[in-house]
Design a protein around this motif. Structure first.
Motif, PDB file in Angstrom:
ATOM      1  N   UNK A  63       6.541   7.416 -29.660  1.00  0.00           N
ATOM      2  CA  UNK A  63       6.649   6.645 -27.546  1.00  0.00           C
ATOM      3  C   UNK A  63       5.409   7.085 -26.473  1.00  0.00           C
ATOM      4  N   UNK A  64       4.934   6.119 -27.496  1.00  0.00           N
ATOM      5  CA  UNK A  64       3.619   5.191 -26.847  1.00  0.00           C
ATOM      6  C   UNK A  64       4.031   4.997 -25.401  1.00  0.00           C
ATOM      7  N   UNK A  65       2.714   5.513 -24.143  1.00  0.00           N
ATOM      8  CA  UNK A  65       3.545   5.204 -22.399  1.00  0.00           C
ATOM      9  C   UNK A  65       1.900   5.160 -22.600  1.00  0.00           C
ATOM     10  N   UNK A  66       2.151   4.717 -21.321  1.00  0.00           N
ATOM     11  CA  UNK A  66       1.194   3.970 -20.058  1.00  0.00           C
ATOM     12  C   UNK A  66       1.836   4.270 -19.067  1.00  0.00           C
ATOM     13  N   UNK A  67       1.409   5.437 -18.170  1.00  0.00           N
ATOM     14  CA  UNK A  67       1.638   5.561 -16.697  1.00  0.00           C
ATOM     15  C   UNK A  67       0.633   5.790 -15.402  1.00  0.00           C
ATOM     16  N   UNK A  68       0.683   5.672 -14.175  1.00  0.00           N
ATOM     17  CA  UNK A  68       0.034   6.271 -13.371  1.00  0.00           C
ATOM     18  C   UNK A  68       0.195   7.916 -12.920  1.00  0.00           C
ATOM     19  N   UNK A  69      -0.674   8.034 -12.447  1.00  0.00           N
ATOM     20  CA  UNK A  69      -0.967   9.689 -12.194  1.00  0.00           C
ATOM     21  C   UNK A  69      -1.665   9.854 -10.932  1.00  0.00           C
ATOM     22  N   UNK A 119       4.436   7.031  -4.029  1.00  0.00           N
ATOM     23  CA  UNK A 119       5.818   6.827  -4.343  1.00  0.00           C
ATOM     24  C   UNK A 119       5.654   6.210  -5.416  1.00  0.00           C
ATOM     25  N   UNK A 120       6.983   5.853  -6.461  1.00  0.00           N
ATOM     26  CA  UNK A 120       7.148   5.019  -6.854  1.00  0.00           C
ATOM     27  C   UNK A 120       7.203   4.041  -7.392  1.00  0.00           C
ATOM     28  N   UNK A 121       6.758   2.958  -7.424  1.00  0.00           N
ATOM     29  CA  UNK A 121       6.940   1.481  -6.856  1.00  0.00           C
ATOM     30  C   UNK A 121       8.269   0.949  -7.898  1.00  0.00           C
ATOM     31  N   UNK A 122       8.400   0.009  -7.592  1.00  0.00           N
ATOM     32  CA  UNK A 122       9.784  -0.431  -8.355  1.00  0.00           C
ATOM     33  C   UNK A 122       9.911  -2.254  -9.008  1.00  0.00           C
ATOM     34  N   UNK A 123       9.179  -2.059 -10.325  1.00  0.00           N
ATOM     35  CA  UNK A 123       9.145  -2.733 -10.695  1.00  0.00           C
ATOM     36  C   UNK A 123       9.907  -4.175 -11.212  1.00  0.00           C
ATOM     37  N   UNK A 124      10.082  -5.342 -10.522  1.00  0.00           N
ATOM     38  CA  UNK A 124      11.610  -6.482 -10.659  1.00  0.00           C
ATOM     39  C   UNK A 124      10.726  -7.104 -11.586  1.00  0.00           C
ATOM     40  N   UNK A 125       9.860  -6.767 -12.452  1.00  0.00           N
ATOM     41  CA  UNK A 125       9.689  -8.402 -13.498  1.00  0.00           C
ATOM     42  C   UNK A 125       9.119  -7.152 -14.125  1.00  0.00           C
ATOM     43  N   UNK A 126       9.888  -6.597 -15.559  1.00  0.00           N
ATOM     44  CA  UNK A 126       9.080  -5.592 -16.028  1.00  0.00           C
ATOM     45  C   UNK A 126       8.306  -6.482 -17.016  1.00  0.00           C
ATOM     46  N   UNK A 127       8.150  -7.527 -17.455  1.00  0.00           N
ATOM     47  CA  UNK A 127       7.678  -8.022 -18.478  1.00  0.00           C
ATOM     48  C   UNK A 127       6.137  -8.600 -17.822  1.00  0.00           C
ATOM     49  N   UNK A 183       2.339  -3.441 -18.119  1.00  0.00           N
ATOM     50  CA  UNK A 183       2.485  -2.910 -19.011  1.00  0.00           C
ATOM     51  C   UNK A 183       2.617  -0.924 -19.860  1.00  0.00           C
ATOM     52  N   UNK A 184       3.060  -0.686 -17.988  1.00  0.00           N
ATOM     53  CA  UNK A 184       3.338   0.640 -17.568  1.00  0.00           C
ATOM     54  C   UNK A 184       4.496   0.950 -17.611  1.00  0.00           C
ATOM     55  N   UNK A 185       4.944   2.392 -17.627  1.00  0.00           N
ATOM     56  CA  UNK A 185       6.571   2.639 -17.938  1.00  0.00           C
ATOM     57  C   UNK A 185       6.656   3.354 -16.476  1.00  0.00           C
ATOM     58  N   UNK A 186       5.385   3.916 -15.572  1.00  0.00           N
ATOM     59  CA  UNK A 186       4.850   4.060 -14.357  1.00  0.00           C
ATOM     60  C   UNK A 186       4.270   3.586 -13.260  1.00  0.00           C
ATOM     61  N   UNK A 187       4.517   3.158 -11.397  1.00  0.00           N
ATOM     62  CA  UNK A 187       3.521   2.870 -11.666  1.00  0.00           C
ATOM     63  C   UNK A 187       3.605   2.872  -9.889  1.00  0.00           C
ATOM     64  N   UNK A 188       2.124   3.929  -9.348  1.00  0.00           N
ATOM     65  CA  UNK A 188       2.592   4.128  -8.142  1.00  0.00           C
ATOM     66  C   UNK A 188       1.569   3.742  -6.980  1.00  0.00           C
ATOM     67  N   UNK A 189       2.179   4.010  -6.106  1.00  0.00           N
ATOM     68  CA  UNK A 189       1.984   3.371  -4.699  1.00  0.00           C
ATOM     69  C   UNK A 189       1.186   3.542  -4.271  1.00  0.00           C
ATOM     70  N   UNK A 190      -0.078   2.849  -3.895  1.00  0.00           N
ATOM     71  CA  UNK A 190      -1.542   2.643  -3.256  1.00  0.00           C
ATOM     72  C   UNK A 190      -1.626   1.855  -1.937  1.00  0.00           C
ATOM     73  N   UNK A 191      -2.419   2.021  -1.171  1.00  0.00           N
ATOM     74  CA  UNK A 191      -2.707   1.455  -0.529  1.00  0.00           C
ATOM     75  C   UNK A 191      -4.308   1.280   0.377  1.00  0.00           C
ATOM     76  N   UNK A 192      -4.760   0.172   0.147  1.00  0.00           N
ATOM     77  CA  UNK A 192      -6.763   0.857   0.846  1.00  0.00           C
ATOM     78  C   UNK A 192      -7.499   1.593   0.037  1.00  0.00           C
TER      79      UNK A 192
END
Length: 333
Positions: free
Chosen positions: A72-78, A222-230, A233-242
């Protein structure tokens, strides 16, 4: 004179205008430590299959072993504090705009007049004190930190307004499930908010939380909502600004307006002021139209029929208007 009808165009601006909450970090045990940003990094992990399986697989040892062998391979933000920092610093600003019942858009003159008359009566009778105290409590108790609040040993929150400020040294000691009589510090924050909502003063609060989380511990933007999953390649994207991890302004605002304990007589916890009392994490709408305690039923009866709701439900209706939104009648069923 014809009775007023709900206009097709009816909208209110939000009156509690939050910024994003931006994350930094420091070493709380070293007064000379420099503040650093909390950054988001990628991590690739090999997880195990842990989802609920179909009975045909779960009851067959050979098929189950074959399923478990799959990677179960995953790439996630942390996001995490560095090994030399134990304190998360989260900051946001809150602009409080005056509320007098005036809609941002309304294409019914007679309805607008009835609406302003009703809002004026509420403001003269009840005022903004009750709502301001509840908004202030949610700032002071750190509800807006969400998961970051749960794993903290201690939280110190400082709220500044112009040249004045107050500090809550132990925010975790303040309750999340009820609204007690405010302490002196919380009462001062509430007064600033009341003045802003009443139009007595321009209110722009700067809020800072220092969260003692532990050296190198993970923190939760916050975790970003990815509307276009295509495209990801990440299963979790975290919010960042600046270049800094952060929390969406909508998430901060939702926590601040979590003041509705009027949805039931035996309410166990407050929920955010929403037209149907929606709590997505529970998959429940606590204010059902069939129970006649949703926003639209109470609001229409109050404005169109003159049926004044109880004081508690008046607070709820006004809090939804302060939240803002589009409330016009479509005309289509």
């Amino acid at each position: 004179m014809a009775k007023p009808e709900t206009p097709s165009l009816l909208a209110f601006e939000r009156k509690l205008d939050c910024s994003d909450a931006v994350f930094s970090q420091t070493d709380g045990n070293n007064p000379e430590a420099q503040e650093q940003p909390v950054t988001v990094s990628e991590k690739s992990v090999r997880g195990t299959i842990s989802n609920r399986l179909k009975n045909a697989i779960a009851n067959d040892p050979a098929k189950l072993d074959a399923e478990i062998e799959k990677a179960n391979l995953q790439t996630v933000d942390v996001a995490a504090l560095s090994s030399g920092c134990d304190t998360l610093i989260a900051r946001f600003t809150l602009k409080v705009l005056p509320f007098d019942g005036s809609p941002y858009v309304c294409n019914g003159a007679q309805y607008r007049g009835r609406l302003l008359e009703t809002a004026t009566q509420y403001l003269q009778t009840e005022g903004m004190q009750t709502l301001a105290e509840r908004y202030a409590a949610n700032i002071a108790n750190g509800r807006w930190l969400w998961r970051n609040r749960m794993g903290a040993e201690n939280i110190r929150i400082t709220v500044s307004n112009k040249n004045d400020s107050v500090t809550v040294d132990n925010a975790k000691a303040l309750p999340l499930d009820r609204f007690d009589r405010p302490s002196e510090n919380v009462a001062k924050i509430a007064e600033w908010i009341r003045q802003g909502l009443s139009g007595e003063a321009f209110t722009l609060l700067s809020v800072e939380a220092r969260v003692q989380a532990g050296y190198g511990q993970e923190v939760y933007p916050s975790q970003e909502l990815i509307l276009d999953t295509g495209k990801s390649n990440k299963s979790k994207v975290l919010y960042q600004t600046g270049g800094k991890a952060g929390m969406h302004s909508q998430k901060v605002g939702n926590a601040i307006r979590t003041i509705d304990t009027w949805y039931a007589q035996d309410a166990a916890f407050p929920i955010a002021a929403e037209p149907y009392g929606a709590v997505t994490t529970l998959g429940t709408a606590f204010r059902q139209p069939k129970q006649k305690n949703d926003f639209y039923t109470l609001f229409d009866n109050w404005i169109l029929k003159g049926e004044q709701p109880s004081t508690e439900q008046q607070h709820y209706v006004i809090s939804v208007l302060i939240r803002g939104g589009v409330f016009g009648a479509s005309g289509k069923e």
